[in-house]
Write a protein that holds these residues in place. Structure first.
Motif, PDB file in Angstrom:
ATOM      1  N   ASP A  53      -4.004   0.207  -1.588  1.00  0.00           N
ATOM      2  CA  ASP A  53      -2.943  -0.664  -1.053  1.00  0.00           C
ATOM      3  C   ASP A  53      -3.072  -0.716   0.470  1.00  0.00           C
ATOM      4  OD1 ASP A  53      -0.681  -2.037  -0.340  1.00  0.00           O
ATOM      5  OD2 ASP A  53       0.709  -0.793  -1.494  1.00  0.00           O
ATOM      6  N   PRO A  54      -3.581  -1.797   1.030  1.00  0.00           N
ATOM      7  CA  PRO A  54      -3.783  -1.846   2.485  1.00  0.00           C
ATOM      8  C   PRO A  54      -2.479  -1.841   3.274  1.00  0.00           C
ATOM      9  CG  PRO A  54      -4.241  -3.980   1.488  1.00  0.00           C
ATOM     10  CD  PRO A  54      -4.042  -3.032   0.369  1.00  0.00           C
ATOM     11  N   GLN A  55      -1.411  -2.430   2.717  1.00  0.00           N
ATOM     12  CA  GLN A  55      -0.134  -2.441   3.431  1.00  0.00           C
ATOM     13  C   GLN A  55       0.429  -1.039   3.592  1.00  0.00           C
ATOM     14  OE1 GLN A  55       3.157  -4.200   1.350  1.00  0.00           O
ATOM     15  NE2 GLN A  55       4.338  -4.596   3.212  1.00  0.00           N
ATOM     16  N   MET A  56       0.401  -0.267   2.506  1.00  0.00           N
ATOM     17  CA  MET A  56       0.938   1.089   2.558  1.00  0.00           C
ATOM     18  C   MET A  56       0.092   1.980   3.459  1.00  0.00           C
ATOM     19  SD  MET A  56       3.532   2.806   1.199  1.00  0.00           S
ATOM     20  CE  MET A  56       3.912   2.160  -0.425  1.00  0.00           C
ATOM     21  N   LEU A  57      -1.224   1.871   3.340  1.00  0.00           N
ATOM     22  CA  LEU A  57      -2.100   2.699   4.172  1.00  0.00           C
ATOM     23  C   LEU A  57      -1.978   2.324   5.641  1.00  0.00           C
ATOM     24  CD1 LEU A  57      -5.382   2.920   2.050  1.00  0.00           C
ATOM     25  CD2 LEU A  57      -3.602   4.648   2.343  1.00  0.00           C
ATOM     26  N   GLY A  58      -1.886   1.026   5.927  1.00  0.00           N
ATOM     27  CA  GLY A  58      -1.718   0.595   7.315  1.00  0.00           C
ATOM     28  C   GLY A  58      -0.421   1.095   7.913  1.00  0.00           C
ATOM     29  N   ALA A  59       0.666   1.033   7.135  1.00  0.00           N
ATOM     30  CA  ALA A  59       1.954   1.527   7.622  1.00  0.00           C
ATOM     31  C   ALA A  59       1.922   3.041   7.816  1.00  0.00           C
ATOM     32  CB  ALA A  59       3.064   1.138   6.645  1.00  0.00           C
ATOM     33  N   ALA A  60       1.232   3.752   6.905  1.00  0.00           N
ATOM     34  CA  ALA A  60       1.139   5.212   7.029  1.00  0.00           C
ATOM     35  C   ALA A  60       0.354   5.606   8.272  1.00  0.00           C
ATOM     36  CB  ALA A  60       0.490   5.801   5.781  1.00  0.00           C
ATOM     37  N   LEU A  61      -0.775   4.948   8.506  1.00  0.00           N
ATOM     38  CA  LEU A  61      -1.572   5.257   9.698  1.00  0.00           C
ATOM     39  C   LEU A  61      -0.808   4.904  10.971  1.00  0.00           C
ATOM     40  CD1 LEU A  61      -5.106   4.043   8.534  1.00  0.00           C
ATOM     41  CD2 LEU A  61      -4.283   6.393   8.752  1.00  0.00           C
ATOM     42  N   LEU A  62      -0.081   3.790  10.958  1.00  0.00           N
ATOM     43  CA  LEU A  62       0.722   3.414  12.124  1.00  0.00           C
ATOM     44  C   LEU A  62       1.803   4.457  12.395  1.00  0.00           C
ATOM     45  CD1 LEU A  62       1.524   1.328  14.313  1.00  0.00           C
ATOM     46  CD2 LEU A  62       2.995   0.256  12.586  1.00  0.00           C
ATOM     47  N   SER A  63       2.485   4.901  11.357  1.00  0.00           N
ATOM     48  CA  SER A  63       3.549   5.893  11.534  1.00  0.00           C
ATOM     49  C   SER A  63       2.989   7.215  12.032  1.00  0.00           C
ATOM     50  CB  SER A  63       4.296   6.098  10.214  1.00  0.00           C
ATOM     51  OG  SER A  63       5.016   4.944   9.855  1.00  0.00           O
ATOM     52  N   LEU A  64       1.843   7.633  11.493  1.00  0.00           N
ATOM     53  CA  LEU A  64       1.226   8.883  11.948  1.00  0.00           C
ATOM     54  C   LEU A  64       0.793   8.782  13.405  1.00  0.00           C
ATOM     55  CD1 LEU A  64      -0.940   9.791   8.820  1.00  0.00           C
ATOM     56  CD2 LEU A  64       1.146  10.937   9.593  1.00  0.00           C
ATOM     57  N   ARG A  65       0.240   7.640  13.785  1.00  0.00           N
ATOM     58  CA  ARG A  65      -0.187   7.452  15.177  1.00  0.00           C
ATOM     59  C   ARG A  65       1.012   7.441  16.116  1.00  0.00           C
ATOM     60  NH1 ARG A  65      -3.177   3.474  14.303  1.00  0.00           N
ATOM     61  NH2 ARG A  65      -1.802   1.745  14.864  1.00  0.00           N
ATOM     62  N   ILE A  66       2.054   6.738  15.738  1.00  0.00           N
ATOM     63  CA  ILE A  66       3.262   6.687  16.567  1.00  0.00           C
ATOM     64  C   ILE A  66       3.889   8.070  16.671  1.00  0.00           C
ATOM     65  CG2 ILE A  66       5.635   5.832  16.636  1.00  0.00           C
ATOM     66  CD1 ILE A  66       4.608   3.196  15.500  1.00  0.00           C
ATOM     67  N   ALA A  67       3.975   8.795  15.552  1.00  0.00           N
ATOM     68  CA  ALA A  67       4.586  10.122  15.563  1.00  0.00           C
ATOM     69  C   ALA A  67       3.793  11.088  16.438  1.00  0.00           C
ATOM     70  CB  ALA A  67       4.691  10.653  14.139  1.00  0.00           C
ATOM     71  N   ALA A  68       2.459  11.040  16.352  1.00  0.00           N
ATOM     72  CA  ALA A  68       1.629  11.947  17.147  1.00  0.00           C
ATOM     73  C   ALA A  68       1.751  11.648  18.639  1.00  0.00           C
ATOM     74  CB  ALA A  68       0.173  11.846  16.703  1.00  0.00           C
ATOM     75  N   ILE A  69       1.697  10.373  19.006  1.00  0.00           N
ATOM     76  CA  ILE A  69       1.764  10.000  20.426  1.00  0.00           C
ATOM     77  C   ILE A  69       3.148  10.280  20.997  1.00  0.00           C
ATOM     78  CG2 ILE A  69       1.602   8.082  22.048  1.00  0.00           C
ATOM     79  CD1 ILE A  69      -0.479   6.820  20.223  1.00  0.00           C
ATOM     80  N   SER A  70       4.182   9.847  20.301  1.00  0.00           N
ATOM     81  CA  SER A  70       5.537  10.009  20.834  1.00  0.00           C
ATOM     82  C   SER A  70       5.939  11.478  20.908  1.00  0.00           C
ATOM     83  CB  SER A  70       6.539   9.228  19.973  1.00  0.00           C
ATOM     84  OG  SER A  70       6.509   9.687  18.631  1.00  0.00           O
ATOM     85  N   LEU A 240       2.424   8.954  -2.214  1.00  0.00           N
ATOM     86  CA  LEU A 240       2.392   9.028  -0.757  1.00  0.00           C
ATOM     87  C   LEU A 240       3.328  10.115  -0.245  1.00  0.00           C
ATOM     88  CD1 LEU A 240       1.466   7.887   1.964  1.00  0.00           C
ATOM     89  CD2 LEU A 240       3.320   6.223   1.800  1.00  0.00           C
ATOM     90  N   ALA A 241       4.513  10.201  -0.836  1.00  0.00           N
ATOM     91  CA  ALA A 241       5.470  11.228  -0.422  1.00  0.00           C
ATOM     92  C   ALA A 241       4.909  12.627  -0.677  1.00  0.00           C
ATOM     93  CB  ALA A 241       6.789  11.040  -1.159  1.00  0.00           C
ATOM     94  N   THR A 242       4.191  12.803  -1.776  1.00  0.00           N
ATOM     95  CA  THR A 242       3.589  14.102  -2.080  1.00  0.00           C
ATOM     96  C   THR A 242       2.561  14.484  -1.027  1.00  0.00           C
ATOM     97  OG1 THR A 242       3.927  13.742  -4.447  1.00  0.00           O
ATOM     98  CG2 THR A 242       2.302  15.398  -3.801  1.00  0.00           C
ATOM     99  N   ILE A 243       1.746  13.529  -0.604  1.00  0.00           N
ATOM    100  CA  ILE A 243       0.750  13.801   0.429  1.00  0.00           C
ATOM    101  C   ILE A 243       1.427  14.192   1.738  1.00  0.00           C
ATOM    102  CG2 ILE A 243      -1.078  12.777   1.822  1.00  0.00           C
ATOM    103  CD1 ILE A 243      -1.802  11.056  -0.586  1.00  0.00           C
ATOM    104  N   ILE A 244       2.473  13.461   2.115  1.00  0.00           N
ATOM    105  CA  ILE A 244       3.194  13.766   3.354  1.00  0.00           C
ATOM    106  C   ILE A 244       3.851  15.138   3.269  1.00  0.00           C
ATOM    107  CG2 ILE A 244       5.116  13.058   4.825  1.00  0.00           C
ATOM    108  CD1 ILE A 244       4.481  10.188   4.128  1.00  0.00           C
ATOM    109  N   ILE A 245       4.447  15.458   2.121  1.00  0.00           N
ATOM    110  CA  ILE A 245       5.073  16.768   1.945  1.00  0.00           C
ATOM    111  C   ILE A 245       4.043  17.876   2.106  1.00  0.00           C
ATOM    112  CG2 ILE A 245       6.169  18.288   0.246  1.00  0.00           C
ATOM    113  CD1 ILE A 245       7.582  15.803  -0.859  1.00  0.00           C
ATOM    114  N   GLY A 246       2.849  17.669   1.549  1.00  0.00           N
ATOM    115  CA  GLY A 246       1.801  18.669   1.681  1.00  0.00           C
ATOM    116  C   GLY A 246       1.371  18.867   3.122  1.00  0.00           C
ATOM    117  N   ILE A 247       1.194  17.763   3.858  1.00  0.00           N
ATOM    118  CA  ILE A 247       0.772  17.867   5.256  1.00  0.00           C
ATOM    119  C   ILE A 247       1.834  18.570   6.098  1.00  0.00           C
ATOM    120  CG2 ILE A 247       0.212  16.535   7.323  1.00  0.00           C
ATOM    121  CD1 ILE A 247      -1.010  14.419   5.491  1.00  0.00           C
TER     122      ILE A 247
END
Length: 268
Positions: A53-70, A240-247
């Motif tokens: 799913d490109p929409q979900m993966l794109g949103a996940a990468l965007l959120s991770l990038r924003i969270a890391a930078i901010s 996706l939530a499971t992956i985030i919980i693991g990280i």
């Protein structure tokens, strides 16, 4: 005698109320059925659907990038702010600085998001920057409220620190910068890691503020998930939530181990 079993019982019920839904989400992420509440058999089907799913993966990468930078920017600014509040007891503007640090902690997200949106619109009108709403405005907004939380975490650690260590280093000829990087920074490192993880989690979890300051093509993961669950929960969201919980669990566990194993300072 009754108190002996009531307290553990209430503790178990409380933790079950908090963590059983998360455990259920993780278990059903491995369910083959499309129905998220009906178990059929074990399968990794929805993990494959997620990575396709490109929409979900794109949103996940965007959120991770924003969270890391901010969270990184907020860590630097929050640490400097905490040092100023703890080490410089009296200076002009201390009351205003304390109020600005406390305001994001108690202000509703709707008010914060609306005020930042109006600020960005006014800045674009008068200065031409930032041009429109997008990833940059989300980073600025998340840095604003994450900095307040990180300041509180670092400030509490600095308040408990033994100043005699820094004074001894300065008596031996160390410069203030050398004292900060060689003495202060290693001691408050667990608080810095905890603050960064807290800021990262808050940024990754934010929905309300990001909804105000985002623009076309900059939908974060919470925004995409919120739009999807309005039509019904999809099993790939569980994956996706499971992956985030693991990280996040690995990060929190690492920070906890580091804080437990750090050398204790003798204050005698």
């Amino acid at each position: 005698m009754r108190r002996g079993w009531l307290l553990p019982l209430f503790a178990v019920l409380g933790f079950a109320f908090l963590y059983l839904p998360i455990i259920s989400l993780v278990v059903f992420s491995f369910n083959e059925s499309r129905l998220v509440t009906v178990w059929s058999r074990f399968s990794l089907k929805w993990y494959g659907e997620l990575f396709a799913d490109p929409q979900m993966l794109g949103a996940a990468l965007l959120s991770l990038r924003i969270a890391a930078i901010s969270s990184t920017i907020a860590l630097v600014l929050g640490t400097l702010c905490a040092v100023a509040l703890v080490r410089f007891r009296r200076f002009r503007g201390r009351t205003a600085l304390t109020g600005m640090v406390s305001a994001p902690l108690v202000m509703p997200d709707v008010i914060t998001g609306l005020s930042l949106l109006l600020l960005f619109v006014a800045m674009e009108t008068f200065f031409g920057w930032p041009a429109g709403r997008g990833e940059l405005t989300i980073i600025l907004a998340h840095t604003t409220f994450c900095m307040a939380y990180i300041t509180v975490v670092v400030q509490s650690r600095l308040s408990d620190m033994d100043l005699s260590l820094e004074e001894a280093a300065m008596d031996l000829g160390a410069t203030p910068a050398r004292v900060f990087f060689d003495i202060t920074l290693p001691i408050i490192a667990p608080a810095l890691i905890s603050g960064w993880l807290l800021g990262f989690t808050l940024s990754l979890d934010d929905l309300v503020i990001a909804s105000f300051v985002s623009g076309p093509g900059s939908s974060t993961l919470p925004m995409v998930i919120f739009s999807k669950i309005r039509l019904g929960v999809s099993p790939d969201v569980n994956a996706l939530a499971t992956i985030i919980i693991g990280i996040v669990s690995v990060g929190v566990l690492g920070a906890t181990i580091l804080q437990m194993t750090r050398p204790k300072v003798n204050r005698t």
